[in-house]
Design a protein around this motif. Structure first.
Motif, PDB file in Angstrom:
ATOM      1  N   LEU A   1      -3.912  -0.522  -0.978  1.00 39.34           N
ATOM      2  CA  LEU A   1      -4.473  -0.742   0.351  1.00 39.34           C
ATOM      3  C   LEU A   1      -4.519   0.535   1.169  1.00 39.34           C
ATOM      4  O   LEU A   1      -5.523   0.834   1.808  1.00 39.34           O
ATOM      5  CB  LEU A   1      -3.642  -1.806   1.085  1.00 39.34           C
ATOM      6  CG  LEU A   1      -4.039  -2.119   2.527  1.00 39.34           C
ATOM      7  CD1 LEU A   1      -5.368  -2.839   2.564  1.00 39.34           C
ATOM      8  CD2 LEU A   1      -2.964  -2.969   3.203  1.00 39.34           C
ATOM      9  N   TYR A   2      -3.426   1.298   1.148  1.00 40.07           N
ATOM     10  CA  TYR A   2      -3.350   2.503   1.967  1.00 40.07           C
ATOM     11  C   TYR A   2      -3.665   3.785   1.192  1.00 40.07           C
ATOM     12  O   TYR A   2      -3.598   4.873   1.743  1.00 40.07           O
ATOM     13  CB  TYR A   2      -1.970   2.604   2.618  1.00 40.07           C
ATOM     14  CG  TYR A   2      -1.799   1.638   3.759  1.00 40.07           C
ATOM     15  CD1 TYR A   2      -2.177   1.979   5.052  1.00 40.07           C
ATOM     16  CD2 TYR A   2      -1.293   0.362   3.553  1.00 40.07           C
ATOM     17  CE1 TYR A   2      -2.040   1.095   6.102  1.00 40.07           C
ATOM     18  CE2 TYR A   2      -1.146  -0.536   4.597  1.00 40.07           C
ATOM     19  CZ  TYR A   2      -1.518  -0.163   5.867  1.00 40.07           C
ATOM     20  OH  TYR A   2      -1.382  -1.060   6.908  1.00 40.07           O
ATOM     21  N   GLU A   3      -3.992   3.635  -0.092  1.00 40.11           N
ATOM     22  CA  GLU A   3      -4.336   4.795  -0.931  1.00 40.11           C
ATOM     23  C   GLU A   3      -3.307   5.905  -0.733  1.00 40.11           C
ATOM     24  O   GLU A   3      -3.619   7.059  -0.448  1.00 40.11           O
ATOM     25  CB  GLU A   3      -5.750   5.283  -0.610  1.00 40.11           C
ATOM     26  CG  GLU A   3      -6.809   4.220  -0.869  1.00 40.11           C
ATOM     27  CD  GLU A   3      -8.206   4.646  -0.426  1.00 40.11           C
ATOM     28  OE1 GLU A   3      -8.327   5.660   0.285  1.00 40.11           O
ATOM     29  OE2 GLU A   3      -9.173   3.972  -0.806  1.00 40.11           O
ATOM     30  N   ILE A   4      -2.037   5.507  -0.891  1.00 36.98           N
ATOM     31  CA  ILE A   4      -0.927   6.422  -0.621  1.00 36.98           C
ATOM     32  C   ILE A   4      -0.828   7.473  -1.727  1.00 36.98           C
ATOM     33  O   ILE A   4      -0.807   7.150  -2.907  1.00 36.98           O
ATOM     34  CB  ILE A   4       0.400   5.634  -0.528  1.00 36.98           C
ATOM     35  CG1 ILE A   4       0.312   4.599   0.597  1.00 36.98           C
ATOM     36  CG2 ILE A   4       1.575   6.570  -0.311  1.00 36.98           C
ATOM     37  CD1 ILE A   4       1.458   3.605   0.595  1.00 36.98           C
ATOM     38  N   GLU A   5      -0.738   8.736  -1.332  1.00 34.56           N
ATOM     39  CA  GLU A   5      -0.536   9.833  -2.265  1.00 34.56           C
ATOM     40  C   GLU A   5       0.758  10.557  -1.910  1.00 34.56           C
ATOM     41  O   GLU A   5       1.086  10.747  -0.752  1.00 34.56           O
ATOM     42  CB  GLU A   5      -1.712  10.819  -2.213  1.00 34.56           C
ATOM     43  CG  GLU A   5      -3.034  10.209  -2.690  1.00 34.56           C
ATOM     44  CD  GLU A   5      -4.160  11.211  -2.658  1.00 34.56           C
ATOM     45  OE1 GLU A   5      -3.895  12.395  -2.361  1.00 34.56           O
ATOM     46  OE2 GLU A   5      -5.312  10.814  -2.940  1.00 34.56           O
TER      47      GLU A   5
END
Length: 414
Positions: free
Chosen positions: A234-238
């Motif tokens: 959902l948050y495209e966390i990297e």
């Protein structure tokens, strides 16, 4: 209480989010969760009638919202938006009383009953002591509570809030969500709100809608949503991973592995995070699959050696861990409780000592001899994670009242 049926929302015929379907029952806390710009506020504005739907229908108590008179709608629905308006030198009581206007006469005169309702609302949000204060003098958290009180004096069946915890410290975030919980539970008010705080949403709301790229990508109870594994996407966390089981975000550790760290029964969690923050990578093991430490270790993207739940550490995993230790310089014993199923981890630490590795321990000082036997004077005892990290960062190692450098030569007696 509120139903959104096949709803497309947006501006000037441009769809922002399509096919929104919501069924909110009395006393339910519903959360829209998604990144900034995903369309949460647009959905809320459409649910409240501030924005006309591009398609579909919103019902409140089975009535189409567009057919409800504004005066009647104000008695059913209260809205708390993010926009801060200038309210001049008005007191908390005066601002809260504005919520009574749908119920007052043409002149807006407050009766004794109205005043009682206003004071009761202020009590409900733990703000009655602020009633004579000027609104402009309040903190952000206090202001948010007053806005909820103003909504509450409308005596609505439904309250809609747009990111009510934005810019608040943790104390006021928890307090605002707790207040909303109480309203749902005790007054059976339905609450729909937008959040971008994953932790608050999962732990504080009954139903969650995940919004991304103009779509509702998942919805249901927090437990149902967690199982699908969509929050990480959902948050495209990297550079970090969201642990859906624990409801926490962990920053990925370095892949430059310099440490082998044991763990178990939660003793490893603080050490893993501290080592990761310092910029080091690590092997974690041998950890059982039902232990909290393994979930944190995996979220930190550590190299984890895993054993099945409630199983004795196998000879295979022991040998794998032993081979890993050969390639690194430092071993840390987190002070984990020792039992039959994890005793091999003590044997691993003793093997590391025999390999002349630098070994730190966080176990209790009076347990050293029982834990390591004849090797107890070969480990470097630290009383806390802070002391451990201080030793690592300063490259000074304390052992039995003496300080050693990395090659274990005495540099100073203390």
């Amino acid at each position: 209480m509120i139903v959104a049926e096949n709803l497309d929302v947006g501006y000037d015929k441009k769809v922002v989010v399509d096919n929104v379907n919501i069924q909110g029952i009395k006393g339910q806390l519903i959360c829209l969760l998604g990144p900034n710009g995903s369309g949460k506020s647009t959905i809320l504005r459409t649910l409240t009638g501030l924005l006309a739907p591009l398609k579909g229908t919103v019902y409140i108590n089975e009535d189409n919202i567009k057919n409800i008179k504004k005066s009647d709608l104000a008695k059913k629905l209260a809205v708390v938006l993010t926009e801060q308006v200038s309210l001049g030198l008005l007191t908390v009581f005066e601002i809260t009383s504005m919520g009574r206007y749908p119920h007052t006469n043409y002149l807006g005169k407050l009766t004794d009953e109205d005043i009682e309702i206003i004071e009761e609302a202020l009590c409900s949000v733990n703000a009655i002591h602020l009633k004579d204060r000027y609104y402009c003098e309040l903190s952000d958290g206090e202001k948010q509570k007053i806005m909820i009180a103003r909504a509450l004096v409308q005596q609505p069946e439904l309250i809609v809030l747009d990111e009510p915890t934005s810019h608040l410290d943790i104390k006021h975030k928890v307090e605002v969500i707790s207040i909303l919980h109480k309203l749902c539970r005790e007054k059976k008010i339905t609450v729909v709100l937008a959040l971008h705080d994953i932790d608050l949403a999962i732990k504080g709301c009954q139903t969650i809608l995940l919004i991304q790229n103009g779509k509702i990508i998942d919805q249901g109870s927090p437990e149902e949503v967690i199982k699908t594994g969509t929050i990480q996407k959902l948050y495209e966390i990297e550079g970090a991973q969201y642990n859906e089981l624990l409801g926490s975000l962990e920053f990925s550790s370095s892949q430059n592995v310099e440490f082998f760290v044991t763990g178990g029964n939660g003793t490893g969690t603080g050490v893993y995070r501290a080592i990761s923050r310092a910029g080091y990578g690590m092997y974690c093991g041998v950890l059982h699959s039902n232990d909290i430490d393994i979930h944190v270790g995996k979220s930190l993207n550590c190299n984890v050696i895993e054993q099945g739940a409630f199983q004795k550490i196998s000879s295979k995993n022991f040998e794998i861990a032993k081979e890993k230790i050969k390639d690194i310089k430092y071993v840390i014993d987190t002070g984990f409780p020792v039992g039959d199923i994890n005793r091999f981890n003590i044997d691993l630490i003793i093997e590391a000592i025999k390999m002349n590795k630098t070994v730190f321990t966080l176990c209790k000082k009076d347990e050293l001899k029982e834990r390591y036997g004849q090797f107890n004077n070969k480990v470097h005892h630290c009383s806390s994670v802070c002391e451990l990290m201080d030793c690592i960062s300063n490259k000074k190692i304390k052992r039995r009242g003496e300080y050693f450098n990395d090659d274990l030569q005495v540099t100073n007696r203390g």
